[in-house]
Enzyme design. Structure first.
Site, PDB file in Angstrom:
ATOM      1  N   HIS A  19       0.397  35.384  83.935  1.00 22.51           N
ATOM      2  CA  HIS A  19       0.221  33.927  83.905  1.00 22.51           C
ATOM      3  C   HIS A  19      -0.417  33.470  85.211  1.00 22.51           C
ATOM      4  O   HIS A  19       0.264  33.070  86.161  1.00 22.51           O
ATOM      5  CB  HIS A  19       1.557  33.214  83.698  1.00 22.51           C
ATOM      6  N   HIS A  21      -4.006  31.178  86.266  1.00 23.15           N
ATOM      7  CA  HIS A  21      -5.209  30.455  85.865  1.00 23.15           C
ATOM      8  C   HIS A  21      -6.363  30.780  86.820  1.00 23.15           C
ATOM      9  O   HIS A  21      -6.150  31.019  88.009  1.00 23.15           O
ATOM     10  CB  HIS A  21      -4.947  28.952  85.857  1.00 23.15           C
ATOM     11  N   HIS A 203       0.670  27.994  75.955  1.00 25.56           N
ATOM     12  CA  HIS A 203       1.677  27.322  76.763  1.00 25.56           C
ATOM     13  C   HIS A 203       2.625  26.562  75.832  1.00 25.56           C
ATOM     14  O   HIS A 203       2.218  26.035  74.798  1.00 25.56           O
ATOM     15  CB  HIS A 203       1.038  26.300  77.702  1.00 25.56           C
ATOM     16  N   GLU A 206       7.287  23.590  78.626  1.00 27.36           N
ATOM     17  CA  GLU A 206       7.225  23.283  80.048  1.00 27.36           C
ATOM     18  C   GLU A 206       7.518  21.790  80.235  1.00 27.36           C
ATOM     19  O   GLU A 206       8.577  21.416  80.737  1.00 27.36           O
ATOM     20  CB  GLU A 206       5.848  23.629  80.601  1.00 27.36           C
ATOM     21  N   ASP A 284       1.195  30.926  87.946  1.00 28.90           N
ATOM     22  CA  ASP A 284       0.546  29.746  87.387  1.00 28.90           C
ATOM     23  C   ASP A 284      -0.699  29.378  88.206  1.00 28.90           C
ATOM     24  O   ASP A 284      -1.805  29.765  87.844  1.00 28.90           O
ATOM     25  CB  ASP A 284       1.532  28.586  87.312  1.00 28.90           C
ATOM     26  N   ASP A 285      -0.520  28.642  89.291  1.00 28.09           N
ATOM     27  CA  ASP A 285      -1.642  28.191  90.116  1.00 28.09           C
ATOM     28  C   ASP A 285      -1.261  28.258  91.597  1.00 28.09           C
ATOM     29  O   ASP A 285      -0.957  27.219  92.207  1.00 28.09           O
ATOM     30  CB  ASP A 285      -2.033  26.749  89.758  1.00 28.09           C
TER      31      ASP A 285
END
Length: 349
Positions: A19, A21, A203, A206, A284-285
């Site tokens: 996961h 991006h 996704h 969340e 994630d980021d």
């Protein structure tokens, strides 16, 4: 909560990262440098106040998060920028002990700069192959649709992903704000991707609760769910996820940074693991949240008391759920066993 049994080095634990991006993988130093080279003005939140304070559980907060992400994306303007991003992402994965990176990208976010969807995807795939050769980290691509756009756009991306299945694309995803597009609306795109042999990894769970996760299972036949943490609010759903072996891609620092949970220890990581839910830790980021992959494993150890055998099982879960070739999965699983069999004080620095 258990007491950790030892302190084996987490950066030596073989693992897969499922996961992450594309833009969000960028190093902060690279963001600043590319912005200067390409004439992009960065807001203070991405320079002096980095990492920015974020909270996306309300629409205004999500808008701010998305705006910062879009500004970061805008610094990637030349083919060499894309090659650099993937090389550095692969280097960071290698440093974290990750031998498989499954990075997700929506090619439409770059298509206007790189001659269309197909040319953009081919550019990214070539950059991934170069990064593999230079770093030794294997890379698979997840083509991800944007749930805030029309489902027909998602179908176009699914057809594009289908063309490159077995040629670097291994999975198909669905991202962005769950409140602005239900999973069921994208069933047609995921049907195209699944028929091409791509893993389904939308996704869900969340910013919205169990219904979002349930739709990912029922409508999109998810093999993995990005985040999925709010499934914990429905015990029957948790049992179903565990029984079906659907992997949740849990990103601890992201969930706190965006306000899904107020504190790390509120995250249901231990409860989901105890229920038998497969878990793949992710970042994630990190461009916007800061910590990278090793830190997520350190959180599991230090905040939730995961022992080294349990950390090894988390790593195995990430490997099993990946789109990596079976031969690589077998090799990495054996390496996890070796990590666990070697006493902490005997491991080389």
């Amino acid at each position: 909560m258990e007491t950790p049994t030892s302190d084996r080095r987490l950066d030596r634990l073989p693992k897969a990262h499922l996961h992450l991006h594309f833009t969000g993988s960028m190093r902060h130093s690279t963001l600043v440098e590319l912005a200067r080279e390409n004439g992009v003005h960065l807001p203070q939140a991405l320079v002096e106040d980095w990492p920015p304070r974020l909270r996306a559980t309300d629409e205004r907060g999500w808008f701010r998060f998305q705006r910062l992400y879009d500004i970061a994306r805008s610094v990637l303007r030349r083919p060499e920028d894309m090659y650099r991003l993937l090389r550095e992402a692969a280097e960071d994965e290698r440093a974290a002990g990750s031998s498989w990176l499954e990075i997700q990208v929506d090619p439409s976010g770059y298509a206007s700069r790189f001659d269309g969807l197909t040319a953009t995807l081919e550019l990214i795939l070539d950059a991934a192959r170069v990064a593999e050769r230079e770093t030794g980290t294997s890379i698979g691509l997840m083509v991800a649709a944007n749930r805030t756009r029309h489902p027909l756009d998602a179908k176009a991306l699914a057809r594009l992903a289908r063309q490159y299945a077995g040629r670097g694309v291994v999975s198909f995803g669905l991202n962005n704000d769950e409140r602005r597009g239900r999973a069921r609306e994208f069933e047609g795109a995921f049907r195209i991707a699944r028929r091409a042999g791509l893993l389904s990894a939308p996704h869900g769970g969340e910013l919205q609760g169990p219904r979002s996760v349930r739709e990912c299972l029922d409508e999109l036949q998810a093999d993995r769910v990005g985040h999925g943490v709010r499934a914990i609010e429905d015990p029957h759903l948790v049992e179903r996820i565990a029984t079906q072996g659907v992997t949740l891609e849990i990103c601890p620092t992201s969930n706190v940074a965006l306000g899904v949970y107020d504190e790390l220890d509120h995250l249901p990581l231990r409860r989901l693991f105890a229920a038998g839910v497969p878990i793949a830790l992710g970042t994630d980021d990190p461009l916007l949240f800061g910590p990278r992959l090793v830190e997520q494993y350190r959180i599991a150890r230090e905040v939730f008391g995961f022992s080294d055998p349990e950390l090894a099982e988390l790593a195995r879960m990430s490997i099993r759920a990946s789109g990596a070739p079976d031969s690589l999965k077998k090799e990495l699983l054996a390496d996890v066993d070796t990590w666990l069999a070697t006493p902490a004080d005997e491991r080389p620095d």
